[in-house]
Each structure stands twice: as C-alpha cells, then as structure tokens.
Motif scaffolding. Structure first.
Motif, PDB file in Angstrom:
ATOM      1  N   MET A   1       0.812  -1.182   0.000  1.00 22.31           N
ATOM      2  CA  MET A   1       0.000   0.000   0.000  1.00 22.31           C
ATOM      3  C   MET A   1       0.862   1.255   0.000  1.00 22.31           C
ATOM      4  SD  MET A   1      -2.842  -1.286  -0.260  1.00 22.31           S
ATOM      5  CE  MET A   1      -2.281  -2.862  -0.802  1.00 22.31           C
ATOM      6  N   VAL A   2       1.982   1.168   0.693  1.00 25.62           N
ATOM      7  CA  VAL A   2       2.902   2.311   0.677  1.00 25.62           C
ATOM      8  C   VAL A   2       3.385   2.539  -0.750  1.00 25.62           C
ATOM      9  CG1 VAL A   2       5.134   3.179   1.499  1.00 25.62           C
ATOM     10  CG2 VAL A   2       3.614   1.971   3.068  1.00 25.62           C
ATOM     11  N   GLY A   3       3.712   1.446  -1.436  1.00 23.00           N
ATOM     12  CA  GLY A   3       4.167   1.547  -2.817  1.00 23.00           C
ATOM     13  C   GLY A   3       3.113   2.164  -3.719  1.00 23.00           C
ATOM     14  N   ALA A   4       1.852   1.807  -3.500  1.00 26.53           N
ATOM     15  CA  ALA A   4       0.767   2.391  -4.303  1.00 26.53           C
ATOM     16  C   ALA A   4       0.684   3.893  -4.066  1.00 26.53           C
ATOM     17  CB  ALA A   4      -0.561   1.730  -3.965  1.00 26.53           C
ATOM     18  N   GLY A   5       0.824   4.305  -2.824  1.00 34.31           N
ATOM     19  CA  GLY A   5       0.802   5.737  -2.521  1.00 34.31           C
ATOM     20  C   GLY A   5       1.946   6.478  -3.194  1.00 34.31           C
ATOM     21  N   VAL A   6       3.131   5.876  -3.184  1.00 36.07           N
ATOM     22  CA  VAL A   6       4.285   6.494  -3.829  1.00 36.07           C
ATOM     23  C   VAL A   6       4.039   6.627  -5.332  1.00 36.07           C
ATOM     24  CG1 VAL A   6       6.717   6.140  -4.429  1.00 36.07           C
ATOM     25  CG2 VAL A   6       5.957   5.754  -2.093  1.00 36.07           C
ATOM     26  N   LEU A   7       3.515   5.554  -5.945  1.00 36.66           N
ATOM     27  CA  LEU A   7       3.285   5.576  -7.391  1.00 36.66           C
ATOM     28  C   LEU A   7       2.241   6.606  -7.798  1.00 36.66           C
ATOM     29  CD1 LEU A   7       3.411   1.748  -8.112  1.00 36.66           C
ATOM     30  CD2 LEU A   7       5.113   3.465  -8.751  1.00 36.66           C
ATOM     31  N   VAL A   8       1.185   6.749  -6.996  1.00 33.50           N
ATOM     32  CA  VAL A   8       0.152   7.749  -7.303  1.00 33.50           C
ATOM     33  C   VAL A   8       0.726   9.158  -7.158  1.00 33.50           C
ATOM     34  CG1 VAL A   8      -2.056   8.718  -6.553  1.00 33.50           C
ATOM     35  CG2 VAL A   8      -1.806   6.248  -6.793  1.00 33.50           C
ATOM     36  N   ALA A   9       1.466   9.396  -6.073  1.00 39.68           N
ATOM     37  CA  ALA A   9       2.024  10.737  -5.852  1.00 39.68           C
ATOM     38  C   ALA A   9       3.037  11.104  -6.919  1.00 39.68           C
ATOM     39  CB  ALA A   9       2.679  10.805  -4.476  1.00 39.68           C
ATOM     40  N   ALA A  10       3.819  10.132  -7.380  1.00 39.60           N
ATOM     41  CA  ALA A  10       4.850  10.413  -8.378  1.00 39.60           C
ATOM     42  C   ALA A  10       4.269  10.505  -9.782  1.00 39.60           C
ATOM     43  CB  ALA A  10       5.922   9.334  -8.333  1.00 39.60           C
ATOM     44  N   GLY A  11       2.983  10.187  -9.941  1.00 39.05           N
ATOM     45  CA  GLY A  11       2.354  10.256 -11.247  1.00 39.05           C
ATOM     46  C   GLY A  11       2.550   9.010 -12.085  1.00 39.05           C
ATOM     47  N   ALA A  12       3.151   7.962 -11.519  1.00 41.98           N
ATOM     48  CA  ALA A  12       3.357   6.725 -12.262  1.00 41.98           C
ATOM     49  C   ALA A  12       2.048   5.945 -12.425  1.00 41.98           C
ATOM     50  CB  ALA A  12       4.401   5.849 -11.561  1.00 41.98           C
ATOM     51  N   MET A  13       1.100   6.147 -11.527  1.00 35.06           N
ATOM     52  CA  MET A  13      -0.249   5.575 -11.642  1.00 35.06           C
ATOM     53  C   MET A  13      -1.202   6.735 -11.836  1.00 35.06           C
ATOM     54  SD  MET A  13      -0.352   2.468  -8.815  1.00 35.06           S
ATOM     55  CE  MET A  13      -2.082   2.661  -8.586  1.00 35.06           C
ATOM     56  N   GLN A  14      -1.936   6.724 -12.908  1.00 34.19           N
ATOM     57  CA  GLN A  14      -2.823   7.835 -13.244  1.00 34.19           C
ATOM     58  C   GLN A  14      -4.208   7.632 -12.629  1.00 34.19           C
ATOM     59  OE1 GLN A  14      -1.692  10.583 -14.809  1.00 34.19           O
ATOM     60  NE2 GLN A  14       0.298   9.584 -14.757  1.00 34.19           N
ATOM     61  N   LEU A  15      -4.265   7.610 -11.302  1.00 30.02           N
ATOM     62  CA  LEU A  15      -5.531   7.493 -10.578  1.00 30.02           C
ATOM     63  C   LEU A  15      -5.649   8.656  -9.611  1.00 30.02           C
ATOM     64  CD1 LEU A  15      -5.553   3.712  -9.613  1.00 30.02           C
ATOM     65  CD2 LEU A  15      -7.004   4.808 -11.297  1.00 30.02           C
ATOM     66  N   PRO A  16      -6.862   9.160  -9.422  1.00 31.05           N
ATOM     67  CA  PRO A  16      -7.027  10.188  -8.384  1.00 31.05           C
ATOM     68  C   PRO A  16      -6.758   9.576  -7.001  1.00 31.05           C
ATOM     69  CG  PRO A  16      -9.003  10.004  -9.768  1.00 31.05           C
ATOM     70  CD  PRO A  16      -8.093   8.898 -10.147  1.00 31.05           C
ATOM     71  N   MET A  17      -6.246  10.382  -6.120  1.00 32.54           N
ATOM     72  CA  MET A  17      -5.917   9.883  -4.778  1.00 32.54           C
ATOM     73  C   MET A  17      -7.151   9.316  -4.094  1.00 32.54           C
ATOM     74  SD  MET A  17      -4.068  11.831  -1.690  1.00 32.54           S
ATOM     75  CE  MET A  17      -3.787  11.045  -0.137  1.00 32.54           C
ATOM     76  N   TRP A  18      -8.300   9.974  -4.190  1.00 33.76           N
ATOM     77  CA  TRP A  18      -9.500   9.510  -3.498  1.00 33.76           C
ATOM     78  C   TRP A  18      -9.945   8.146  -4.021  1.00 33.76           C
ATOM     79  CZ3 TRP A  18     -13.974   8.230  -5.913  1.00 33.76           C
ATOM     80  CH2 TRP A  18     -14.164   8.677  -7.218  1.00 33.76           C
ATOM     81  N   LEU A  19      -9.829   7.920  -5.333  1.00 32.99           N
ATOM     82  CA  LEU A  19     -10.224   6.636  -5.903  1.00 32.99           C
ATOM     83  C   LEU A  19      -9.268   5.533  -5.454  1.00 32.99           C
ATOM     84  CD1 LEU A  19     -12.077   5.018  -7.737  1.00 32.99           C
ATOM     85  CD2 LEU A  19     -10.627   5.677  -9.666  1.00 32.99           C
ATOM     86  N   SER A  20      -7.998   5.837  -5.403  1.00 35.05           N
ATOM     87  CA  SER A  20      -7.013   4.866  -4.926  1.00 35.05           C
ATOM     88  C   SER A  20      -7.289   4.500  -3.470  1.00 35.05           C
ATOM     89  CB  SER A  20      -5.604   5.443  -5.052  1.00 35.05           C
ATOM     90  OG  SER A  20      -5.320   5.778  -6.379  1.00 35.05           O
ATOM     91  N   PHE A  21      -7.597   5.503  -2.657  1.00 32.94           N
ATOM     92  CA  PHE A  21      -7.886   5.258  -1.243  1.00 32.94           C
ATOM     93  C   PHE A  21      -9.128   4.378  -1.080  1.00 32.94           C
ATOM     94  CE2 PHE A  21      -9.974   6.372   2.748  1.00 32.94           C
ATOM     95  CZ  PHE A  21      -8.963   6.060   3.641  1.00 32.94           C
ATOM     96  N   VAL A  22     -10.182   4.660  -1.851  1.00 29.17           N
ATOM     97  CA  VAL A  22     -11.405   3.852  -1.785  1.00 29.17           C
ATOM     98  C   VAL A  22     -11.108   2.413  -2.213  1.00 29.17           C
ATOM     99  CG1 VAL A  22     -13.693   3.511  -2.816  1.00 29.17           C
ATOM    100  CG2 VAL A  22     -13.001   5.783  -2.040  1.00 29.17           C
ATOM    101  N   ALA A  23     -10.349   2.235  -3.283  1.00 32.16           N
ATOM    102  CA  ALA A  23     -10.018   0.893  -3.767  1.00 32.16           C
ATOM    103  C   ALA A  23      -9.203   0.126  -2.733  1.00 32.16           C
ATOM    104  CB  ALA A  23      -9.251   0.985  -5.080  1.00 32.16           C
ATOM    105  N   ILE A  24      -8.272   0.778  -2.080  1.00 27.31           N
ATOM    106  CA  ILE A  24      -7.455   0.119  -1.066  1.00 27.31           C
ATOM    107  C   ILE A  24      -8.303  -0.250   0.145  1.00 27.31           C
ATOM    108  CG2 ILE A  24      -5.604   0.551   0.596  1.00 27.31           C
ATOM    109  CD1 ILE A  24      -4.181   2.046  -1.692  1.00 27.31           C
TER     110      ILE A  24
END
Length: 136
Positions: A1-24
């Motif tokens: 989950m930490v890795g997912a947060g890093v990837l979203v913040a760095a722009g490597a995963m093109q998902l909104p933060m809120w959607l990523s949080f809901v999915a997790i």
C-alpha cells in the motif's frame, strides 16, 4: 500500500488519490473477510449469532480497514511527494520490497539455526529435511 501511494504521488499511476484510497479500503475489507472465513475454527460462527454482533463486526472491520489504508497509502503518498523518492522510484520500491521480506527471512533463518543447533545438542549430525530417510 505504501508503494501504491508512492506511485500515485509520483504520477506513475494515473488514478485520483481519493479513488485509490477507496479501492485500497475495499481491498482491505475484502481481504479481511476472506481471511476470516477461510481461517475460522469449528464452532459457532459469527454469522449464526445475533445480528448486532455481525453488524458490529462489519463496522469495526470497515473502520479498521479505512484506518489501515489511510496510514499506509497516505504515508506512501507523502513519501512520493519527496523529490528524491519520485526521481528514484525503482530504487525506493526495491528497498520497500526488501524491507517487507526481511521479517520472514529472519524468522526462517532463526528456525533453521534452531533446528540445526537442536540436532547438534542431541549428538546427531544435522541433515536437511530433503535428505532424511522416511521413518519406518
């Protein structure tokens, strides 16, 4: 989950933060439910008790999963905003994987050393399990 947060913040995963949080959070709740139902012991099941107990379990599970997701994902997101981390994603993620594997590797090494030591104290040479003769 930490890795997912890093990837979203760095722009490597093109998902909104809120959607990523809901999915997790959904994944955490689903994972907990699957682990509970696969690992339950014989005896009275939670689903066979009164409804308030089930509702309380579901509520606590949801709150716990949201808290876990918030700490892990948001912590990773915060790390991903650090320029050094975002420039060195591969290195950071490899380090994260190594740190995650370290407790299991340490436990396996201790178990191996303990078995080897116990065999030595009993005056028997240590033989790996794959090379031991089957008992008669």
């Amino acid at each position: 989950m930490v890795g997912a947060g890093v990837l979203v913040a760095a722009g490597a995963m093109q998902l909104p933060m809120w959607l990523s949080f809901v999915a997790i959070t959904v994944a955490a709740v689903a994972g907990d439910h699957v682990a509970y139902w696969l690992g339950r012991r014989p005896g009275p099941r939670l689903g066979h008790g009164p409804a308030p107990r089930v509702i309380r379990f579901l509520l606590h599970n949801l709150v716990g999963a949201m808290g876990w997701a918030a700490v892990m994902f948001c912590g990773g997101y915060w790390f991903g905003t650090i320029p050094f981390v975002s420039r060195n994603l591969e290195l950071f993620l490899l380090g994260l994987m190594a740190a995650s594997a370290l407790p299991g590797a340490t436990a396996a090494a201790r178990r191996w050393a303990s078995r080897r030591s116990a065999a030595r104290h009993h005056g028997k040479p240590w033989v790996p399990a794959a090379h031991r003769a089957a008992p008669h």
